[in-house]
Scaffold this active site. Structure first.
Site, PDB file in Angstrom:
ATOM      1  N   LYS A  93       0.824  -1.207   0.000  1.00  0.00           N
ATOM      2  CA  LYS A  93       0.000   0.000   0.000  1.00  0.00           C
ATOM      3  C   LYS A  93       0.860   1.259   0.000  1.00  0.00           C
ATOM      4  CE  LYS A  93      -3.945  -2.334   0.616  1.00  0.00           C
ATOM      5  NZ  LYS A  93      -3.455  -3.704   0.711  1.00  0.00           N
ATOM      6  N   LYS A 107      -8.472   1.718   3.583  1.00  0.00           N
ATOM      7  CA  LYS A 107      -7.834   0.412   3.430  1.00  0.00           C
ATOM      8  C   LYS A 107      -6.914   0.131   4.618  1.00  0.00           C
ATOM      9  CE  LYS A 107      -7.052   1.106  -1.567  1.00  0.00           C
ATOM     10  NZ  LYS A 107      -5.981   1.086  -2.604  1.00  0.00           N
ATOM     11  N   ARG A 126      -4.914  -4.677 -13.311  1.00  0.00           N
ATOM     12  CA  ARG A 126      -3.666  -5.293 -12.858  1.00  0.00           C
ATOM     13  C   ARG A 126      -2.711  -5.349 -14.056  1.00  0.00           C
ATOM     14  NH1 ARG A 126      -2.077  -8.832  -9.056  1.00  0.00           N
ATOM     15  NH2 ARG A 126      -2.906  -7.182  -7.699  1.00  0.00           N
ATOM     16  N   ARG A 140     -10.176  -5.747 -13.598  1.00  0.00           N
ATOM     17  CA  ARG A 140     -11.040  -6.504 -12.698  1.00  0.00           C
ATOM     18  C   ARG A 140     -12.261  -5.639 -12.389  1.00  0.00           C
ATOM     19  NH1 ARG A 140      -6.218  -7.233  -8.682  1.00  0.00           N
ATOM     20  NH2 ARG A 140      -6.021  -5.094  -9.450  1.00  0.00           N
ATOM     21  N   ARG A 153     -15.305  -2.967  -4.810  1.00  0.00           N
ATOM     22  CA  ARG A 153     -14.005  -3.587  -5.044  1.00  0.00           C
ATOM     23  C   ARG A 153     -14.005  -4.400  -6.326  1.00  0.00           C
ATOM     24  NH1 ARG A 153     -14.079  -6.990   0.276  1.00  0.00           N
ATOM     25  NH2 ARG A 153     -16.138  -7.336  -0.631  1.00  0.00           N
ATOM     26  N   ASP A 208      -1.451  -2.031  -9.619  1.00  0.00           N
ATOM     27  CA  ASP A 208      -2.894  -1.818  -9.637  1.00  0.00           C
ATOM     28  C   ASP A 208      -3.172  -0.379 -10.050  1.00  0.00           C
ATOM     29  OD1 ASP A 208      -3.253  -4.381  -8.827  1.00  0.00           O
ATOM     30  OD2 ASP A 208      -3.864  -3.912  -6.779  1.00  0.00           O
ATOM     31  N   GLU A 234      -1.881   0.659  -5.869  1.00  0.00           N
ATOM     32  CA  GLU A 234      -1.040  -0.256  -5.092  1.00  0.00           C
ATOM     33  C   GLU A 234       0.053  -0.814  -5.999  1.00  0.00           C
ATOM     34  OE1 GLU A 234      -3.036  -3.372  -2.980  1.00  0.00           O
ATOM     35  OE2 GLU A 234      -4.675  -2.076  -2.323  1.00  0.00           O
ATOM     36  N   ASN A 248       2.007  -4.365  -5.980  1.00  0.00           N
ATOM     37  CA  ASN A 248       2.025  -5.687  -5.361  1.00  0.00           C
ATOM     38  C   ASN A 248       3.358  -6.371  -5.628  1.00  0.00           C
ATOM     39  OD1 ASN A 248      -1.026  -6.315  -4.514  1.00  0.00           O
ATOM     40  ND2 ASN A 248      -1.004  -5.084  -6.374  1.00  0.00           N
TER      41      ASN A 248
END
Length: 318
Positions: free
Chosen positions: A128, A163, A213, A228, A236, A276, A284, A286
């Site tokens: 994050k 978050k 993504r 997504r 979400r 993201d 974000e 990842n």
């Protein structure tokens, strides 16, 4: 290239092989003739300052979860230094046990093993918070444990997302609007009455078009993202939260976002990363166990794990 590949992952019997990115990596490594050695985090240990693992030999088959998709061979204890590559593919949360395993795997790295991603960077690059190193790429964001600051952020921006800093898959994410009667209790719960930091970001309405993504290998993006798209009535987009994955070609702006972070990824030993993106912003980065390989492979006839291992083999040769 004949290599020994170790993987540290969550229990393989619990994965969904048709969508699991770690499984895609294992299939590709086996296709290349690598020896596969399976470990769970608790199988790593130190003895007299040397890192060891309790391994199981592993075979995999591209089958559904209803069929036998993996099989174990012999189990034995051996130094981690015997392996050429170790993939760290354990899902968050990033807790103390995860932290300890990165320290042990860093000792294996010091003995010449290529550990992916780099253990020190896994400790440094919270998924994050890491995006905050690239302020030109992120939406208005606040990280705080202070209830008054969080309330002021909501008042200023009207529509926001809260978050936790240590979860994954869309867990415990709240959409909070100014005037929400539950605002106080949400902040109290998430921060434990001001003891723990959380992240607040403006709500990005582009989420309706997908939380994209983007996968990067050595800082270079795959040409397609997986958008997504949230389920009806959901905020979400995470697949784990019911989102639907739709492949899309990268836009020029998305390529620009990738270019902004690419030098840091290479410098920090982040060989495989999932970015993201919602609308024009990175939300974000990842680094622990990025997913979406199998979905993108299927939609665009790619071999993303193959591209990753091409890169890793070049690193070993250099």
């Amino acid at each position: 290239m004949s290599l020994i590949l170790g993987i540290v992952m969550d229990p393989i019997e619990r994965i969904k092989p048709y969508k699991d990115s770690s499984f895609a990596m294992l299939l590709e490594a086996q296709r290349r003739g690598y020896q596969l050695r399976y470990m769970e985090p608790q199988d790593i240990y130190l003895q007299d300052g040397k890192p060891f693992g309790r391994y199981s030999e592993l075979k995999v088959w591209d089958r559904t979860a209803d069929e036998q998709y993996f099989g174990f061979g012999a189990s034995f204890d051996a130094p981690l230094a015997e392996m050429d590559i170790i993939l760290i593919r354990q899902d968050p949360p990033f807790n103390n046990d995860y932290l300890y395993s990165t320290h042990m795997l860093e000792l294996a790295e010091a003995e010449g093993v290529l550990v992916v991603n780099k253990p020190q960077t896994l400790r440094d690059a919270n998924e994050k918070l890491f995006a905050s190193w690239f302020p030109q790429c992120i939406p208005p964001t606040l990280v705080s444990a202070n209830p008054d600051q969080l309330k002021e952020f909501v008042k200023t921006h009207q529509d926001t997302i809260f978050k936790p800093l240590d979860a994954m898959g869309g867990a415990s994410i709240f959409r909070v609007r100014d005037g929400d009667p539950n605002l106080n209790v949400i902040i109290e719960t998430m921060t434990d009455h001001g003891k723990h930091h959380i992240m607040a970001q403006i709500y990005l309405p582009e989420i309706k078009l997908g939380d994209k993504r983007i996968l990067l290998i050595n800082g270079e993006p795959i040409d397609y993202s997986l958008a997504r798209i949230p389920a009806e009535g959901e905020t979400r987009g995470n697949i784990a939260a019911g989102g639907t994955g739709v492949g899309m070609e990268l836009t020029e702006h998305e390529r620009w976002l990738c270019s902004q972070i690419a030098p840091a990824l290479r410098a920090k030993g982040l060989h495989f990363v999932g970015l993201d993106v919602i609308g024009d912003y990175i939300t974000e980065i990842n680094v622990t166990s990025p997913t979406c390989i199998r979905e993108l492979d299927a939609q665009f006839h790619l071999n993303i794990a193959g591209t990753l291992f091409d890169h890793l083999e070049n690193v070993i040769k250099s």
